[in-house]
Every structure is written in C-alpha cells, then in structure tokens.
Design a protein around this motif. Structure first.
Motif, PDB file in Angstrom:
ATOM      1  N   MET A 458      61.960   5.234  40.059  1.00 10.13           N
ATOM      2  CA  MET A 458      62.396   6.633  40.035  1.00 10.13           C
ATOM      3  C   MET A 458      61.417   7.511  40.819  1.00 10.13           C
ATOM      4  O   MET A 458      61.826   8.418  41.564  1.00 10.13           O
ATOM      5  CB  MET A 458      62.514   7.110  38.585  1.00 10.13           C
ATOM      6  CG  MET A 458      63.643   6.428  37.807  1.00 10.13           C
ATOM      7  SD  MET A 458      63.560   6.740  36.040  1.00 10.13           S
ATOM      8  CE  MET A 458      63.936   8.485  35.992  1.00 10.13           C
ATOM      9  N   VAL A 462      62.135   9.655  44.468  1.00 12.63           N
ATOM     10  CA  VAL A 462      61.815  11.058  44.738  1.00 12.63           C
ATOM     11  C   VAL A 462      61.043  11.183  46.044  1.00 12.63           C
ATOM     12  O   VAL A 462      61.339  12.057  46.879  1.00 12.63           O
ATOM     13  CB  VAL A 462      61.004  11.674  43.575  1.00 12.63           C
ATOM     14  CG1 VAL A 462      60.693  13.141  43.862  1.00 12.63           C
ATOM     15  CG2 VAL A 462      61.759  11.553  42.270  1.00 12.63           C
ATOM     16  N   TYR A 525      63.130  20.837  43.337  1.00 12.75           N
ATOM     17  CA  TYR A 525      63.844  19.673  42.819  1.00 12.75           C
ATOM     18  C   TYR A 525      62.972  18.424  42.865  1.00 12.75           C
ATOM     19  O   TYR A 525      63.085  17.538  42.008  1.00 12.75           O
ATOM     20  CB  TYR A 525      65.130  19.453  43.617  1.00 12.75           C
ATOM     21  CG  TYR A 525      66.061  20.639  43.594  1.00 12.75           C
ATOM     22  CD1 TYR A 525      66.617  21.090  42.399  1.00 12.75           C
ATOM     23  CD2 TYR A 525      66.368  21.331  44.748  1.00 12.75           C
ATOM     24  CE1 TYR A 525      67.455  22.196  42.365  1.00 12.75           C
ATOM     25  CE2 TYR A 525      67.207  22.438  44.736  1.00 12.75           C
ATOM     26  CZ  TYR A 525      67.744  22.866  43.537  1.00 12.75           C
ATOM     27  OH  TYR A 525      68.560  23.959  43.518  1.00 12.75           O
ATOM     28  N   HIS A 528      60.571  18.745  39.872  1.00 14.64           N
ATOM     29  CA  HIS A 528      61.365  18.487  38.669  1.00 14.64           C
ATOM     30  C   HIS A 528      61.605  16.999  38.490  1.00 14.64           C
ATOM     31  O   HIS A 528      61.444  16.445  37.390  1.00 14.64           O
ATOM     32  CB  HIS A 528      62.711  19.212  38.774  1.00 14.64           C
ATOM     33  CG  HIS A 528      62.635  20.654  38.393  1.00 14.64           C
ATOM     34  ND1 HIS A 528      63.715  21.367  37.937  1.00 14.64           N
ATOM     35  CD2 HIS A 528      61.596  21.540  38.377  1.00 14.64           C
ATOM     36  CE1 HIS A 528      63.356  22.613  37.683  1.00 14.64           C
ATOM     37  NE2 HIS A 528      62.072  22.739  37.942  1.00 14.64           N
ATOM     38  N   ALA A 529      62.025  16.345  39.584  1.00 15.60           N
ATOM     39  CA  ALA A 529      62.345  14.923  39.493  1.00 15.60           C
ATOM     40  C   ALA A 529      61.109  14.095  39.185  1.00 15.60           C
ATOM     41  O   ALA A 529      61.169  13.122  38.410  1.00 15.60           O
ATOM     42  CB  ALA A 529      62.992  14.462  40.797  1.00 15.60           C
ATOM     43  N   HIS A 532      60.380  14.535  35.442  1.00 11.70           N
ATOM     44  CA  HIS A 532      61.328  13.782  34.622  1.00 11.70           C
ATOM     45  C   HIS A 532      61.124  12.280  34.750  1.00 11.70           C
ATOM     46  O   HIS A 532      61.291  11.543  33.763  1.00 11.70           O
ATOM     47  CB  HIS A 532      62.765  14.144  35.011  1.00 11.70           C
ATOM     48  CG  HIS A 532      63.219  15.458  34.460  1.00 11.70           C
ATOM     49  ND1 HIS A 532      63.593  15.623  33.142  1.00 11.70           N
ATOM     50  CD2 HIS A 532      63.356  16.684  35.035  1.00 11.70           C
ATOM     51  CE1 HIS A 532      63.948  16.886  32.932  1.00 11.70           C
ATOM     52  NE2 HIS A 532      63.804  17.551  34.066  1.00 11.70           N
ATOM     53  N   ALA A 533      60.768  11.811  35.954  1.00  9.42           N
ATOM     54  CA  ALA A 533      60.556  10.375  36.137  1.00  9.42           C
ATOM     55  C   ALA A 533      59.360   9.887  35.326  1.00  9.42           C
ATOM     56  O   ALA A 533      59.375   8.770  34.787  1.00  9.42           O
ATOM     57  CB  ALA A 533      60.348  10.067  37.620  1.00  9.42           C
ATOM     58  N   TYR A 568      67.087  14.373  35.880  1.00  9.21           N
ATOM     59  CA  TYR A 568      66.528  13.638  37.007  1.00  9.21           C
ATOM     60  C   TYR A 568      67.585  13.339  38.062  1.00  9.21           C
ATOM     61  O   TYR A 568      67.388  13.621  39.258  1.00  9.21           O
ATOM     62  CB  TYR A 568      65.883  12.333  36.521  1.00  9.21           C
ATOM     63  CG  TYR A 568      65.445  11.419  37.643  1.00  9.21           C
ATOM     64  CD1 TYR A 568      64.233  11.628  38.281  1.00  9.21           C
ATOM     65  CD2 TYR A 568      66.258  10.366  38.072  1.00  9.21           C
ATOM     66  CE1 TYR A 568      63.825  10.794  39.322  1.00  9.21           C
ATOM     67  CE2 TYR A 568      65.860   9.531  39.105  1.00  9.21           C
ATOM     68  CZ  TYR A 568      64.656   9.754  39.725  1.00  9.21           C
ATOM     69  OH  TYR A 568      64.263   8.939  40.754  1.00  9.21           O
ATOM     70  N   TRP A 569      68.695  12.768  37.640  1.00 12.95           N
ATOM     71  CA  TRP A 569      69.705  12.362  38.614  1.00 12.95           C
ATOM     72  C   TRP A 569      70.392  13.560  39.258  1.00 12.95           C
ATOM     73  O   TRP A 569      70.865  13.470  40.393  1.00 12.95           O
ATOM     74  CB  TRP A 569      70.735  11.442  37.958  1.00 12.95           C
ATOM     75  CG  TRP A 569      70.133  10.124  37.576  1.00 12.95           C
ATOM     76  CD1 TRP A 569      69.900   9.658  36.324  1.00 12.95           C
ATOM     77  CD2 TRP A 569      69.649   9.121  38.493  1.00 12.95           C
ATOM     78  NE1 TRP A 569      69.294   8.418  36.382  1.00 12.95           N
ATOM     79  CE2 TRP A 569      69.134   8.065  37.702  1.00 12.95           C
ATOM     80  CE3 TRP A 569      69.591   9.020  39.873  1.00 12.95           C
ATOM     81  CZ2 TRP A 569      68.585   6.923  38.260  1.00 12.95           C
ATOM     82  CZ3 TRP A 569      69.044   7.875  40.443  1.00 12.95           C
ATOM     83  CH2 TRP A 569      68.551   6.847  39.638  1.00 12.95           C
ATOM     84  N   ASP A 571      68.689  16.284  40.038  1.00 11.03           N
ATOM     85  CA  ASP A 571      67.733  16.642  41.083  1.00 11.03           C
ATOM     86  C   ASP A 571      67.873  15.732  42.299  1.00 11.03           C
ATOM     87  O   ASP A 571      67.849  16.191  43.440  1.00 11.03           O
ATOM     88  CB  ASP A 571      66.300  16.550  40.544  1.00 11.03           C
ATOM     89  CG  ASP A 571      66.009  17.611  39.495  1.00 11.03           C
ATOM     90  OD1 ASP A 571      66.564  18.715  39.615  1.00 11.03           O
ATOM     91  OD2 ASP A 571      65.237  17.327  38.564  1.00 11.03           O
ATOM     92  N   ILE A 572      68.037  14.428  42.066  1.00 10.33           N
ATOM     93  CA  ILE A 572      68.213  13.479  43.174  1.00 10.33           C
ATOM     94  C   ILE A 572      69.494  13.792  43.938  1.00 10.33           C
ATOM     95  O   ILE A 572      69.525  13.771  45.181  1.00 10.33           O
ATOM     96  CB  ILE A 572      68.222  12.032  42.656  1.00 10.33           C
ATOM     97  CG1 ILE A 572      66.855  11.671  42.053  1.00 10.33           C
ATOM     98  CG2 ILE A 572      68.595  11.064  43.776  1.00 10.33           C
ATOM     99  CD1 ILE A 572      65.724  11.687  43.047  1.00 10.33           C
TER     100      ILE A 572
END
Length: 597
Positions: A458, A462, A525, A528-529, A532-533, A568-569, A571-572
C-alpha cells in the motif's frame, strides 16, 4: 568480364507541381508592435523534375516562403497555393502525405548510431514492405550515396554538422517522397560535400521529384546544377527562371555579368544594391512576366552505366506500416534511449536509493515508536515532496527538448501524435515504478514501518501514484511554458500543494475557500494515503518508550489530523483520476501547440 548487378529501387515518384499566387505574410515586431511584411505578394511555380533554388540575402523571406509552401507554417499568411499532381489538383492533406521537409537545424536522436537511426526510420516509413535484407541494402545504398558509410557506428551527437545534414536527407529519402523541401541543405558542408549534396538532389529531381531548396550563395559549379532559381529580396520576387538564363536575363536589362564571374554572386550583388538600386525595376519585371525565361528542364535523364556492368533494377511497392506497427518501433526506440541516457535513468536510480537511505536513517524507528508518530507523518510529507519534485522537474524539460524532433518527424509522416504519445507514456511507466520501488524499498524498512507485506504494498502504491501524477503535471507545465519559466511554475505549484495538504495547517484552521481549494492538491491525497496505509485498517497500539505517548493509539492521530473520514482506496482512485485527466490535458495541449507552432 561482364558483371550483373541487381539494384533495389523504390517506385517512381508521382509528379507534383506547386503553384502559388500573391503570397503575403506579416509578423509583429513585438506584442504591441506594428505589423511587418515578410512576403509581399509573391507568385511562382515549382515544377516536378526540377531542382529549384530559392535565393536571396538573409532576411529576404526564403525560409518563410519555404515554410508556407510545405504547410509547416499555417494560418498566418494570405494567398493561394495549388498542388497539381497527375490526377489534377490535390488537397493539402493529400499533398502532405507525399512531401517531406528537411529543416536547417538537424534534430536527430543523439544517443543512436547512424545505422540505428536509419534502421528505425526505415521501420517507421517502410515497415514490412521490404525484407530485412532488402532494407539493409537500401540503407547501405543511401549511406554510400551520401558518404556516410564510415560513420555507421557513430552516434549522432558525435557527427559533424555536414554529416548530420546528410543523415537528415538520407532519413527522408527512405520512402521516396515525390516532393522534398530543404532549408539551407549545404549549411555546415565544405565545398566538395556541398557539390556532392546538390548533385544528389539534382539526380533525385530528374527521377520526377519536385525538390526545392533555399540557398544563400552557392558556388558557380553548384549553381549550374539547379534547374530554376527564384530570387527574393525584401519579400519580393526579383527573378524566376532557369539558372542558365540568368546572365542573359540581366544583360537584357542592362546589367552585364563580368566574364568568369559567378552568376549567383552577381545576382546577390545586384539585389544588395552594389551597382545601384534596381530592386523595384526587377520586382516590376518579375511580376509582369512579359518574357518567360524559364526553359523546359523537367525531362528525366537516364543514369550512365559502365558498359562492362549489366544493371537490373527491381521496383518494390511500398506500403506504409500501420500505426500499430509504428507503436512497437517507437517503444523500442524509447526503451533504448532510456537505457543509454544515464543522466535520466541510472543517476536518478542512485539518487532515489541514496535519499531513501538518508531519510530512512533520519527517521529511524519512527514507524513503530509512538513518541515519533508526528515525525513519521513528517516523513510522509517529505517523501511526497521529494518524489514530486524529482519527478516533476525532469518532466518539465522532457517535451521542450523533444519538441522539434517530434514536430519534424510527425510533419514528415513518420507517425501520428497519439502513437508517439502513448508509446512515450508506456515506456515511461515502468521506469517511474522502478524509481518509486527503489525509494520505497530503502526508506520504508529503515524508518521502521510495519513489517507487513500488505502495508508495504500500500505504501509502494502511494509512492508510484505520487510519482506518476507529478510526472504528468511536470509534462503539462513543460508544454505550456518554456523550461526557464517551467522550473519556477513547478516550484510554485509544489509550494501551493504542500500548503494545502493539511499538515502544515490543519483543515479545520483553513479559510473556507482554501479548504475547498485543498481538493486540488494531490499531495493532500498522497499524505492521506500514507497515513491510512501505515496507521489505518485497525492497526494495533504502538510501543511507547516513554511514560506517556499521546499518539500511541493510531486512531487518535487520525482524528487530530481530520482523517477519520478518509479512505485509502478513495485517495488512490483520486490520484489515478488526477493522473489520467492530466495526461488527457497534456495530449490536447501538445496537439494544439504543434498545430500552432
């Protein structure tokens, strides 16, 4: 002993005459300046089977006229141009497919050898119409005719100016175009090489091609090989006719060329007013065309062959390769270029490894130490900025450095823009992924992030998305601005996105308008990611070497950073959408710039 030689020849070129009437072209001296006329209502004809020269002093409008006739410069001139082929008048689109333009500045791929450059050009122009052996024979013949055989294994960046010019001509001759334009083809050549180059063009014209060159002041021997000359001065036509008639023409109006004097030099001396100002008189006579000084020189001449040699020529129908085939040729070209350009590939890989180690050691144990949680978020921010900057700035210079080569090859029908664009993106994709992997593989584990394969993947995702988005933004900036302004715009863009990322200033503390503007920041983003990862998905409580660690519970950190509503997803997905939309804008901007250039 009689020898039998079998030569491979391309089909005879179609005959295309170019007629232009009352061409006028104006430019502004500055943004608010007045209009200046470069061409002032010139008219004329260039016929097939003739080698024509456009002559004149510097600034007379030679290159401007050539650019207009080729279609290289469109939309800024007035007048009429007709392209007349065997089947009558042709549209500009039909004519464009049958012409090529060799510019004064040679834009070649510097990291490829002469042979590799010719081979890739043959694959883009001829494709599978010829066998491998036939293409090799054709390339060898082209290189022999242009005295480039000894430089087969020399890279283009090590060629002399004359060799580059001859290679540019050889590249365009591969698919046997019926119309050829050359801007100052003898620039950078010595007198012998200039003579050989013009003699080659003369022989090509006698095969039925229309070949038009701009030339400043050729030698007498070189001048005699031109069939017709179009003399320009101050944007007006001074003479249009056969080269062998120039002395008689000027004598008929009282301007006698001295014996043993180069007629080309004498013409230039006249229009430069060394013998008085006759330009208005010459322009008036040329526009009235009271007497035709143009003889019929378009008959095709046969090539002399030694009696002891029997020559057989075999013509092969050339079917241009499909864009799909050209796509794979470009893929191979881009990959070789990336492999050989150490400043783009190897140096950047080493830099990512070194910086990954440096930041990993600087933020050692920040990933699992509850007392260093905020430092770890700072590590994510530094990672975003580093990856963004190192991806964006090289991209700012990418297309400006390739623009002229792209414009030349696209204009000469090597490939379409979309083929080049997709091939470039696909080749760049694994390289950007490699850069992200090298950085992530070192920084992630040295900084003490969780030893979890899923979280590492993850984290890696990112870094890849940040790298791709930054590269796309950099390419867009490079297309819209020049490289100097692009570096400034790129730095300002990163500063703005960093300020709106939510780390330096929390979202709850931002003014409303800036809060909504933060949705345009891809660094937001990315951070953020990252958070979260590493801290999301129900991560367990962190170790705390001190008596109290405020952020040893990951949920507390995410609440204070206003990230509880983030996914997370999502943001991706938003990073992917940003990259995709940016690439579409890049393509449209590039297409518009090439059309207007």
């Amino acid at each position: 002993m009689c020898q039998r030689v079998i030569l491979l020849s391309l089909p005879k070129a179609d005959s295309i005459d170019i007629q232009f009437t009352n061409l006028t072209y104006e430019v502004r001296d500055s943004y608010f300046g007045s209009l200046k006329k470069i061409l002032k209502g010139v008219s004329g004809t260039f016929k097939s089977g003739e080698l024509s020269a456009i002559m004149g002093l510097s600034g007379a409008g030679k290159s401007t006229l050539l650019n207009i006739l080729t279609g290289f410069q469109r939309g800024k001139w007035t007048g009429e141009i007709n392209y007349i082929g065997n089947q009558g008048k042709q549209s500009w689109k039909e004519y464009k497919k049958q012409s090529c333009y060799i510019q004064q500045d040679d834009h070649l791929q510097p990291l490829f050898t002469v042979w590799e450059t010719m081979w890739m050009a043959s694959n883009l122009k001829i494709g599978n119409s010829l066998s491998l052996k036939a293409k090799e024979m054709l390339i060898d013949e082209m290189l022999d005719n242009l005295d480039l055989s000894r430089t087969k294994e020399t890279r283009c960046n090590r060629l002399s100016g004359g060799q580059k010019k001859r290679l540019s001509i050889a590249l365009e001759l591969l698919d046997n175009p019926p119309v050829m334009f050359l801007d100052e083809p003898t620039t950078g050549l010595d007198s012998l090489s200039s003579h050989q180059c013009i003699r080659l063009l003369h022989n090509l014209a006698k095969a039925g091609r229309t070949i038009i060159c701009t030339i400043h002041q050729p030698s007498a021997a070189t001048y005699e090989m031109f069939d017709t000359v179009y003399l320009l001065a101050d944007g007006k036509c001074m003479y249009e006719g056969a080269t062998k008639n120039t002395v008689a023409y000027f004598s008929s109006i009282g301007l006698h060329c001295p014996v043993y004097h180069n007629p080309a030099d004498y013409m230039i001396e006249i229009i430069s007013k060394e013998y008085g100002d006759f330009n208005d008189q010459l322009a008036h006579l040329a526009s009235n065309k009271e007497k035709s000084w143009r003889s019929n020189t378009s008959q095709i001449q046969s090539t002399e062959v030694n009696d002891s040699t029997s020559v057989t020529k075999t013509s092969v129908l050339i079917q241009p390769p499909s864009e799909f085939d050209k796509f794979f040729v470009l893929i191979r070209r881009f990959m070789i270029q990336l492999f050989r350009d150490w400043t783009v590939t190897y140096l950047k890989i080493f830099a990512h490894f070194a910086v990954g180690v440096l930041l990993g050691l600087l933020y050692m144990d920040a990933g699992h130490d509850g007392s260093k949680t905020l430092s770890n978020v700072g590590f994510f921010m530094v990672s975003c900025i580093y990856l963004s900057y190192t991806s964006m700035m090289p991209a700012v210079f990418k297309f400006p450095s390739e623009m002229m080569t792209l414009k030349k090859e696209r204009f000469n029908n090597w490939y379409r823009l979309r083929t080049y664009f997709v091939a470039s993106f696909i080749c760049n994709l694994p390289v950007q992924i490699l850069y992200a992997f090298v950085y992530s593989g070192t920084s992630y584990f040295l900084s003490g992030q969780p030893s979890d394969v899923n979280r590492f993947l993850m984290y890696l995702m990112v870094t890849i998305m940040i790298t791709l988005v930054s590269d796309s933004v950099g390419v867009l900036i490079g297309i819209l601005t020049n490289p100097i302004n692009g570096t400034f715009v790129g730095a300002i863009t990163l500063c703005a996105m960093l300020s709106l990322s939510g780390f330096l200033v929390h979202f709850s503390h931002m003014p409303r308008i800036l809060f909504y503007s933060s949705y345009l920041s891809y660094i937001k983003y990315g951070v953020h990611a990252f958070v979260h990862a590493i801290y999301g998905f129900n991560r367990e409580k962190l170790s705390c070497p001190k008596i109290y660690c405020h952020y040893n519970m990951p949920s507390t950190l995410m609440t204070d950073l206003s990230m509880t509503d983030g996914k997370y997803w999502l943001d991706i997905f938003l990073l992917f959408c940003g990259c995709f939309l940016c690439r579409i804008v890049v393509y449209l901007s590039l297409k518009r710039k090439l059309a207007r250039a």
